[in-house]
Design an enzyme around this catalytic site. Structure first.
Site, short mmCIF file in Angstrom:
data_model
loop_
_atom_site.label_atom_id
_atom_site.label_comp_id
_atom_site.label_asym_id
_atom_site.label_seq_id
_atom_site.Cartn_x
_atom_site.Cartn_y
_atom_site.Cartn_z
N ASP A 258 0.84 -1.23 0.06
CA ASP A 258 -0.02 0.12 0.04
C ASP A 258 0.91 1.20 -0.04
OD1 ASP A 258 -3.26 0.37 0.74
OD2 ASP A 258 -1.99 2.10 1.08
N THR B 228 -11.78 2.74 -6.20
CA THR B 228 -12.29 2.85 -7.41
C THR B 228 -13.34 3.90 -7.17
OG1 THR B 228 -13.60 1.06 -7.63
CG2 THR B 228 -11.69 1.27 -8.99
N PHE C 129 -17.04 -10.03 -3.60
CA PHE C 129 -18.57 -9.46 -3.21
C PHE C 129 -18.61 -9.62 -1.78
CE2 PHE C 129 -18.48 -12.10 -7.18
CZ PHE C 129 -19.15 -11.22 -8.06
N ARG D 16 -19.02 -8.50 2.02
CA ARG D 16 -19.71 -7.63 2.73
C ARG D 16 -18.75 -7.09 3.89
NH1 ARG D 16 -24.05 -11.07 4.73
NH2 ARG D 16 -22.23 -12.54 4.97
N GLU D 17 -18.63 -5.77 4.11
CA GLU D 17 -18.08 -5.13 5.49
C GLU D 17 -18.88 -5.77 6.47
OE1 GLU D 17 -17.01 -0.90 5.33
OE2 GLU D 17 -16.23 -1.35 3.15
N LEU E 36 -34.44 -6.57 1.96
CA LEU E 36 -35.70 -5.87 1.84
C LEU E 36 -35.91 -5.21 3.32
CD1 LEU E 36 -38.38 -8.50 0.12
CD2 LEU E 36 -37.29 -6.14 -0.68
N CYS F 263 -19.40 1.55 -1.52
CA CYS F 263 -19.75 0.76 -2.80
C CYS F 263 -21.07 0.94 -3.65
CB CYS F 263 -19.41 -0.52 -2.51
SG CYS F 263 -17.65 -1.10 -2.04
N1 LIG Z 1 -15.16 -2.27 0.78
C1 LIG Z 1 -15.85 -3.34 0.46
O1 LIG Z 1 -16.31 -4.05 1.20
C2 LIG Z 1 -15.56 -3.89 -1.03
C3 LIG Z 1 -14.73 -3.13 -1.78
N2 LIG Z 1 -14.89 -3.48 -3.28
C4 LIG Z 1 -14.04 -2.55 -4.11
O2 LIG Z 1 -12.62 -2.71 -3.81
C5 LIG Z 1 -11.81 -1.53 -4.18
C6 LIG Z 1 -11.21 -0.94 -2.78
O3 LIG Z 1 -12.13 -0.88 -2.08
P1 LIG Z 1 -11.99 -0.56 -0.50
O4 LIG Z 1 -11.03 -1.51 0.13
O5 LIG Z 1 -13.12 -0.45 0.12
O6 LIG Z 1 -10.94 0.97 -0.46
P2 LIG Z 1 -10.09 1.59 0.50
O7 LIG Z 1 -10.13 3.09 0.17
O8 LIG Z 1 -10.49 1.00 1.77
O9 LIG Z 1 -8.67 0.75 -0.01
C7 LIG Z 1 -7.86 1.09 -0.97
C8 LIG Z 1 -6.58 1.06 -0.67
O10 LIG Z 1 -5.65 1.23 -1.70
C9 LIG Z 1 -4.64 2.14 -1.38
N3 LIG Z 1 -3.98 2.63 -2.68
C10 LIG Z 1 -4.40 3.70 -3.40
N4 LIG Z 1 -3.54 3.74 -4.32
C11 LIG Z 1 -2.71 2.95 -4.41
C12 LIG Z 1 -1.50 2.59 -5.07
N5 LIG Z 1 -0.96 3.22 -6.22
N6 LIG Z 1 -0.74 1.48 -4.68
C13 LIG Z 1 -1.04 0.89 -3.51
N7 LIG Z 1 -1.97 0.93 -2.87
C14 LIG Z 1 -2.83 2.09 -3.17
C15 LIG Z 1 -5.03 3.29 -0.46
O11 LIG Z 1 -3.95 3.51 0.30
C16 LIG Z 1 -6.05 2.19 0.33
O12 LIG Z 1 -5.49 1.60 1.45
C17 LIG Z 1 -13.08 -0.86 -4.87
O13 LIG Z 1 -12.84 -0.93 -5.95
C18 LIG Z 1 -14.38 -1.36 -4.25
O14 LIG Z 1 -15.28 -0.91 -4.89
C19 LIG Z 1 -15.23 -4.79 -3.41
C20 LIG Z 1 -16.15 -5.42 -2.73
C21 LIG Z 1 -15.99 -5.18 -1.28
O1 LIG Z 2 -19.02 -4.12 -3.56
C1 LIG Z 2 -18.81 -3.94 -2.40
O2 LIG Z 2 -18.20 -3.29 -1.63
C2 LIG Z 2 -20.10 -4.65 -1.55
O3 LIG Z 2 -21.03 -3.78 -1.37
C3 LIG Z 2 -22.46 -4.48 -0.66
O4 LIG Z 2 -21.70 -4.68 0.85
P1 LIG Z 2 -21.56 -3.53 1.78
O5 LIG Z 2 -21.54 -2.33 1.12
O6 LIG Z 2 -20.38 -4.00 3.02
O7 LIG Z 2 -22.83 -3.72 2.62
P2 LIG Z 2 -24.18 -4.28 2.63
O8 LIG Z 2 -24.73 -5.13 3.53
O9 LIG Z 2 -24.45 -4.56 1.06
O10 LIG Z 2 -25.06 -2.72 3.05
C4 LIG Z 2 -25.11 -1.69 1.90
C5 LIG Z 2 -25.98 -0.87 2.44
O11 LIG Z 2 -27.34 -1.16 2.37
C6 LIG Z 2 -28.02 -0.89 3.53
N1 LIG Z 2 -29.03 -2.04 3.43
C7 LIG Z 2 -28.99 -3.22 3.38
C8 LIG Z 2 -29.88 -4.17 3.31
C9 LIG Z 2 -31.31 -3.75 3.27
O12 LIG Z 2 -32.04 -4.78 3.32
N2 LIG Z 2 -31.50 -2.52 3.57
C10 LIG Z 2 -30.56 -1.46 3.54
O13 LIG Z 2 -30.83 -0.34 3.60
C11 LIG Z 2 -27.14 -1.00 4.70
O14 LIG Z 2 -27.48 -0.37 5.74
C12 LIG Z 2 -26.03 -0.40 4.10
O15 LIG Z 2 -26.11 1.22 4.25
C13 LIG Z 2 -22.58 -5.81 -1.06
O16 LIG Z 2 -23.46 -6.37 -0.08
C14 LIG Z 2 -21.38 -6.72 -1.27
O17 LIG Z 2 -21.87 -7.90 -1.95
C15 LIG Z 2 -20.37 -6.03 -2.17
O18 LIG Z 2 -19.14 -6.61 -2.17
#
Ligand SMILES: NC(=O)C1=CN([C@@H]2O[C@H](COP(=O)(O)OP(=O)(O)OC[C@H]3O[C@@H](n4cnc5c(N)ncnc54)[C@H](O)[C@@H]3O)[C@@H](O)[C@H]2O)C=CC1
Ligand SMILES: O=C(O)[C@H]1O[C@H](OP(=O)(O)OP(=O)(O)OC[C@H]2O[C@@H](n3ccc(=O)[nH]c3=O)[C@H](O)[C@@H]2O)[C@H](O)[C@@H](O)[C@@H]1O
Length: 475
Positions: free
Chosen positions: A30, A86, A153, A155-156, A254, A264
């Site tokens: 990172d 992204t 996919f 979920r946090e 729902l 996301c």
């Molecule tokens: N947060 C989630 O639950 C999920 C996220 N995603 C996708 O995953 C991607 C990352 O999301 P998050 O982890 O939530 O974002 P985040 O912002 O928490 O993490 C991104 C990380 O990348 C690092 N970074 C940025 N530029 C960099 C570089 N040039 N080299 C190395 N590190 C670098 C940042 O310092 C940061 O630690 C997004 O596209 C998001 O849509 C997909 C599924 C679940």
């Molecule tokens: O691309 C991503 O980052 C992720 O986005 C969501 O996961 P996440 O954002 O962690 O959380 P969710 O559990 O999906 O909830 C998203 C939001 O919807 C809300 N929500 C969820 C469910 C529901 O029935 N109603 C509702 O308002 C939650 O409160 C929250 O604000 C997807 O569920 C994951 O599959 C996906 O990988």
């Protein structure tokens, strides 16, 4: 196998730790040196249940290391997962791909062996193809680097279990070699019977965006129904339960209320809209504009209801806000509906106190104005109104009788439809929720409970009042 995971945020840190946990040698990379220092010391830089345990276990075992050096990454492995952010661009709905591009631009010239770059970040359909051209033009002569996409996919709040036991693995590849490599990476999951969908990169990219769009649509659908419930006196919670019994519909996603937020769903549906426009199929997905609008309306409706319950003015009123994160079991406040509501009522003059079990540090960075409390009772002291905005488990366990003793008036909006209204009403609270009648019939239709409790802050009546933005009472 040796793997690198580039970008160690909410996605990458969990992916790196889980890949080490299934036996790989992993190097996390990172640009944020603070994050890397914490991870290297076995400390999670954010709240995610189960992450601290696997971080410690695997860093101690020597299978998981961290660095800020891309050169070290290039030297360490020939399979590189890209997990950088992204976010939405500042100037449009589109995804900002600059971090993904920076990684491939940095990594490609450093590769000395044939390599596989596996994107996990969520990207617009077509990105793998563009990045492949970018990589091919920058690798050294004689080095072959393929770009594949393997969307995530998780979920946090459930990130560790979702990574170790995913519903499915989707890989978008352009060669049998890439497919074999990814099957090897995920071999323990495949052995456990996890579905593995191997396809072309465009389909893989689109699966991710379509999944999040579907989930967002489901949430906005039920919130649209909540608006109809408010206008007609029906109950959205019972409606959702009844709909959910139909296996074709299902109860998941729902839950009506304040709507979706986070890093996301909101940005992914917008990026999809932007990409579809570029592909000249904007009309096909234009319903996602409505999904976004319905979602945002719930924030406004909550603010309107709060103002109404306070007699039409926030100025001079104290409001307790329970929950700041975008969902429970996460410290993530990116596009948090709770914080958006809090910010709006502060802007309209309320004096607010915010409680959140894990999100206070992040919330303070985004919304520095209000007082933040580590104790729920403290947050609720002398409140004219309590807003339940993020459904942390511990709020469900609150004792309404005890809480009623510290507030100025026992008024509550349960914006997540997560509390038991009967229990709170029994303790003298006036409880309102989006999509639920003022008097939630318990049990069966027709039962109404009317209580008027004189309080220091004035009487709290459960009867609909003129101008009630939800009840359909005369405006
Ligand atoms: N947060 C989630 O639950 C999920 C996220 N995603 C996708 O995953 C991607 C990352 O999301 P998050 O982890 O939530 O974002 P985040 O912002 O928490 O993490 C991104 C990380 O990348 C690092 N970074 C940025 N530029 C960099 C570089 N040039 N080299 C190395 N590190 C670098 C940042 O310092 C940061 O630690 C997004 O596209 C998001 O849509 C997909 C599924 C679940
Ligand atoms: O691309 C991503 O980052 C992720 O986005 C969501 O996961 P996440 O954002 O962690 O959380 P969710 O559990 O999906 O909830 C998203 C939001 O919807 C809300 N929500 C969820 C469910 C529901 O029935 N109603 C509702 O308002 C939650 O409160 C929250 O604000 C997807 O569920 C994951 O599959 C996906 O990988």
């Amino acid at each position: 196998m040796r793997l690198t995971v580039i970008g160690t945020g909410y996605l990458g840190a969990v992916h790196a730790a889980c890949m080490a946990d299934i036996g790989h040698d992993v190097l996390g990379v990172d640009t944020d040196s603070g994050k890397i220092a914490a991870l290297a010391a076995g400390r999670a830089p954010f709240f995610e249940p189960g992450l601290p345990e696997i971080l410690i276990r695997n860093t101690r075992a020597g299978r998981l290391r961290f660095t800020t050096s891309l050169q070290e990454a290039a030297d360490f492995a020939d399979v590189h997962f890209v997990c950088v952010g992204t976010p939405q661009r500042a100037d449009s709905l589109a995804a900002d791909l600059r971090h993904v591009e920076a990684v491939v631009d940095g990594l490609a010239p450093l590769l000395t062996r044939d390599s596989l770059i596996v994107g996990k970040s969520t990207v617009p359909v077509g990105t793998t193809r563009t990045l492949t051209r970018r990589v091919t033009s920058q690798v050294r002569p004689g080095v072959d680097a393929e770009v594949a996409w393997n969307p995530e996919f998780l979920r946090e709040g459930f990130a560790v279990q979702d990574t170790l036991r995913p519903d499915r693995l989707v890989v978008g590849v352009t060669s049998p070699h890439a497919d074999r490599t990814l099957r090897d990476v995920y071999e323990p999951m495949l052995r456990a019977g996890v579905a593995y969908v191997s396809t072309d990169p465009a389909t893989a990219e689109l699966v991710k965006v379509a999944a999040n769009s579907f989930l967002a649509t489901k949430i906005s659908f039920i919130n649209a129904m909540a608006e109809v419930c408010d206008a007609s006196g029906a109950d959205v919670v019972t409606l959702a339960e009844a709909l959910g019994h139909d296996a074709r519909i299902g109860r998941a996603f729902l839950s009506a209320g304040l709507g979706f937020g986070g890093g996301c769903l909101p940005k992914d549906i917008r990026a999809f809209l932007a990409r579809a426009e570029e592909l000249q199929v904007g009309e096909a997905v234009s319903f996602l504009h409505q999904v976004d609008q319905i979602n945002h309306r719930q924030r406004r409706r909550t603010v309107d209801l709060a103002r109404h319950l306070l007699g039409g003015e926030f100025a001079g009123r104290r409001v307790a806000v329970l929950g700041a994160t975008f969902k429970p079991d996460s410290d993530d406040v990116r596009d948090s509906p709770a914080l958006a509501v809090a910010a709006e009522i502060v802007a309209q003059g309320a004096d607010i106190r915010v409680h959140d079990p894990e999100g206070i540090d992040n919330a303070q960075l985004v919304l520095p104005g209000p007082s933040y409390c580590t104790d729920v009772m403290e947050a609720c002291r002398d409140a004219d109104l309590v807003l339940h905005l993020t459904e942390w488990r511990q709020y469900r366990a609150l004792d309404p009788v005890k809480l009623s003793q510290v507030v100025r008036a026992p008024r509550m909006i349960d914006a997540r439809n997560a509390l038991d209204p009967a229990l709170w009403r029994e303790a003298g609270w006036h409880v309102r929720a989006l999509g639920r009648p003022v008097h939630v019939p318990t049990p069966g239709p027709g039962g109404t409970l009317r209580v008027t409790i004189p309080q220091a802050g004035g009487p709290v009546s459960t009867a609909p009042t003129p101008g009630d933005p939800l009840s359909g009472a005369p405006k």
